[in-house]
Design an enzyme around this catalytic site. Structure first.
Site, short mmCIF file in Angstrom:
data_model
loop_
_atom_site.label_atom_id
_atom_site.label_comp_id
_atom_site.label_asym_id
_atom_site.label_seq_id
_atom_site.Cartn_x
_atom_site.Cartn_y
_atom_site.Cartn_z
N THR A 25 0.86 -1.21 0.07
CA THR A 25 -0.09 -0.07 -0.06
C THR A 25 0.84 1.36 -0.01
O THR A 25 1.76 1.53 0.68
CB THR A 25 -0.80 0.02 1.17
OG1 THR A 25 -1.74 -0.92 1.00
CG2 THR A 25 -1.78 1.25 1.32
N HIS A 177 -7.05 -10.89 -0.15
CA HIS A 177 -6.34 -10.39 1.03
C HIS A 177 -6.92 -10.86 2.38
O HIS A 177 -7.82 -10.24 2.82
CB HIS A 177 -6.25 -8.75 0.96
CG HIS A 177 -5.10 -8.25 2.16
ND1 HIS A 177 -4.50 -9.05 3.09
CD2 HIS A 177 -4.76 -6.84 2.20
CE1 HIS A 177 -3.60 -8.28 3.84
NE2 HIS A 177 -3.78 -6.89 3.21
N ASN A 180 -3.40 -9.73 8.03
CA ASN A 180 -2.94 -8.37 8.24
C ASN A 180 -4.08 -7.69 8.95
O ASN A 180 -4.11 -6.32 8.88
CB ASN A 180 -2.25 -7.71 7.30
CG ASN A 180 -0.89 -8.09 6.77
OD1 ASN A 180 -0.48 -9.01 7.46
ND2 ASN A 180 -0.26 -7.71 5.84
N TYR A 182 -7.21 -7.22 8.27
CA TYR A 182 -8.67 -6.63 7.66
C TYR A 182 -9.85 -7.65 7.66
O TYR A 182 -9.74 -8.65 8.30
CB TYR A 182 -8.14 -6.40 6.15
CG TYR A 182 -6.95 -5.26 6.17
CD1 TYR A 182 -7.29 -3.97 6.71
CD2 TYR A 182 -5.66 -5.62 6.12
CE1 TYR A 182 -6.26 -3.03 6.87
CE2 TYR A 182 -4.52 -4.79 6.35
CZ TYR A 182 -4.93 -3.38 6.63
OH TYR A 182 -3.84 -2.44 6.89
N ASN A 237 -3.15 -4.80 14.71
CA ASN A 237 -4.43 -4.24 15.17
C ASN A 237 -5.06 -4.81 16.11
O ASN A 237 -6.24 -4.99 16.11
CB ASN A 237 -5.19 -3.72 13.88
CG ASN A 237 -4.49 -2.71 12.97
OD1 ASN A 237 -3.69 -1.81 13.37
ND2 ASN A 237 -4.47 -2.60 11.65
C1 FNR Z 1 2.85 -3.49 3.56
N1 FNR Z 1 2.29 -4.88 3.50
C2 FNR Z 1 1.07 -5.24 2.81
N2 FNR Z 1 0.65 -6.41 2.81
C3 FNR Z 1 -0.42 -6.66 2.20
O1 FNR Z 1 -0.81 -7.99 2.08
N3 FNR Z 1 -1.13 -5.72 1.55
C4 FNR Z 1 -0.63 -4.28 1.57
O2 FNR Z 1 -1.34 -3.51 0.73
C5 FNR Z 1 0.44 -4.01 2.04
N4 FNR Z 1 0.98 -2.97 2.40
C6 FNR Z 1 2.18 -2.46 2.94
C7 FNR Z 1 2.87 -1.25 2.75
C8 FNR Z 1 3.92 -0.97 3.21
C9 FNR Z 1 4.61 0.35 2.88
C10 FNR Z 1 4.62 -1.95 3.95
C11 FNR Z 1 6.14 -1.81 4.51
C12 FNR Z 1 4.31 -3.44 3.91
C13 FNR Z 1 3.17 -6.09 3.96
C14 FNR Z 1 4.20 -6.46 2.83
O3 FNR Z 1 3.77 -7.12 1.83
C15 FNR Z 1 5.20 -7.57 3.47
O4 FNR Z 1 4.32 -8.54 3.82
C16 FNR Z 1 6.04 -6.95 4.52
O5 FNR Z 1 6.53 -5.69 4.09
C17 FNR Z 1 7.19 -7.96 4.80
O6 FNR Z 1 8.01 -8.22 3.75
P1 FNR Z 1 9.57 -7.41 3.77
O7 FNR Z 1 9.24 -5.64 3.71
O8 FNR Z 1 10.20 -7.57 5.09
O9 FNR Z 1 10.08 -7.89 2.75
#
Ligand code: FNR
Length: 365
Positions: A25, A177, A180, A182, A237
């Protein structure tokens, strides 16, 4: 041979390598109407690679699904047209792209809802702590409105419609999704689901909404172009479950019966809000635990570096690895990993919202 750069099949799609771009995101679809534009297409196009898979940022399946200002939607003709720019930019480089579709449930704010009232959730239980309003200003999580059965059916239909819209926009598939905190996660876990109808109580009942969504989406596009993302044992959350081990085992086993493209697991050790990669070494290894239960392809995410990613593939705990933060800062991440090149450092202050800065200006090798 480098395990990350061997081909792999995920359901109906074939990848040339296993370095996946995680859903991220970025809150840069700030126009009214929530339609992506040329800037978003440039960002995704930069990150595309021959035979590589990108999963988009979480995308609203309806106006009520929204939980953040600047997240995109996929329920209007203008949104479909905007996403077409994105999918064309990715396909032009030989890449593949799935749309991650969501409903945020209680992780929203009245100012982000079309009627200005509280968002909808399985039960009228507020998430702990602070969220944000439509201007991105800090605001406490509201007490959500409890969904009735008709509205639940309508949301399932919205996921199916979003899948058809994603097909029209040129996506290669969709990712549901379920991770996390939601809406889908809110149904799964007892901390946010205290319902007494067929969507609450037993593990089977709490899994019902996820499985209805997955079945509806798969009926539109075929299970081989549908992935599901879960964050087992995740605590984001205020999420928690009375018996997580039994619940997640049941959910993953049920998904395993559905011939899906993949199951995408967020490793519980990961904490995307910090800059540390292995925060909790005691946390279970989700890929290792759930791969035999699921039976199909696993994408693992959360705190991976090239070395740990190669090891996870080589040991067959996972079939592909999704990278999040490092893909933000490195548009050519697969090439950097392949050639053992150094990574650009990411700038957390530009993760969410803003403009081209911190979005499309990270340098290539
Ligand atoms: C995320 N993550 C995330 N996960 C998801 O399922 N949908 C999303 O839209 C988002 N958005 C998002 C935004 C930002 C800025 C971050 C940093 C993370 C989680 C992401 O997909 C991932 O699981 C985590 O960042 C962990 O992986 P890394 O960053 O350690 O490689």
């Amino acid at each position: 041979m480098d395990p990350l750069f061997s081909p792999v099949r995920l359901g109906e799609i074939s990848l040339a390598h296993r370095v996946v771009m995680a859903p991220l995101t970025r809150l840069r679809v700030n126009r009214p109407g929530k339609a992506p534009d040329a800037l978003n297409a440039l960002y995704y196009g930069q990150r595309a690679s021959q035979g590589g898979l990108i999963i988009t940022e979480a995308t609203d399946t309806s106006p009520h699904a929204a939980g953040y200002p600047g997240s995109p939607g996929i329920y209007t003709a203008a949104q479909i047209a905007g996403w077409r720019l994105v999918t064309e930019a990715v396909h032009a480089k030989g890449g593949l792209i799935f749309c991650q579709i969501w409903h945020t449930g209680r992780v929203s704010h009245p100012s982000l809802q079309p009627d200005g009232l509280a968002p909808f959730a399985p039960s009228a239980i507020a998430a702990p702590g602070m969220h944000m309003d439509r201007d991105g200003q800090p605001a406490p999580f509201p007490v959500p409105r409890e969904l009735d059965a008709d509205h639940i059916a309508a949301i399932v239909a919205d996921f199916a419609a979003a899948t058809a819209a994603a097909h029209q926009a040129g996506f290669d598939g969709v990712e549901v999704h379920g991770a996390n905190s939601y809406l889908i996660d809110q149904f799964l876990q007892t901390a946010s689901n205290q319902r007494t109808d067929r969507y609450g109580g037993s593990i089977e009942n709490r899994a019902r909404f996820l499985l209805e969504v997955v079945d509806a989406v798969a009926a539109v596009r075929g299970g081989g172009r549908v992935g599901v993302r879960l964050s087992p044992f995740g605590k984001t959350n205020g999420m928690a479950d009375a018996d997580g081990a039994a619940m997640w085992d049941h959910v993953v086993a049920q998904l395993g019966l559905r011939s899906l493209a993949y199951l995408h697991l967020v490793e519980p050790r990961a904490d995307q809000r910090s800059d540390v990669n292995a925060l909790d070494p005691q946390a279970p290894d989700a890929a290792e635990r759930f791969k035999p239960i699921f039976g199909g392809p696993i994408i693992a995410a959360g705190g991976f570096e090239p070395g740990t990613a190669r090891e996870a593939i080589a040991s067959r705990r996972a079939d592909a690895i999704a990278f999040g933060r490092s893909f933000i800062a490195n548009p050519d991440l697969p090439e950097r990993i392949r050639t053992n090149a150094a990574f650009n450092a990411y700038d957390r202050t530009t993760f969410y919202g803003g403009d081209a800065r911190g979005y499309v200006d990270y340098p290539f090798l």
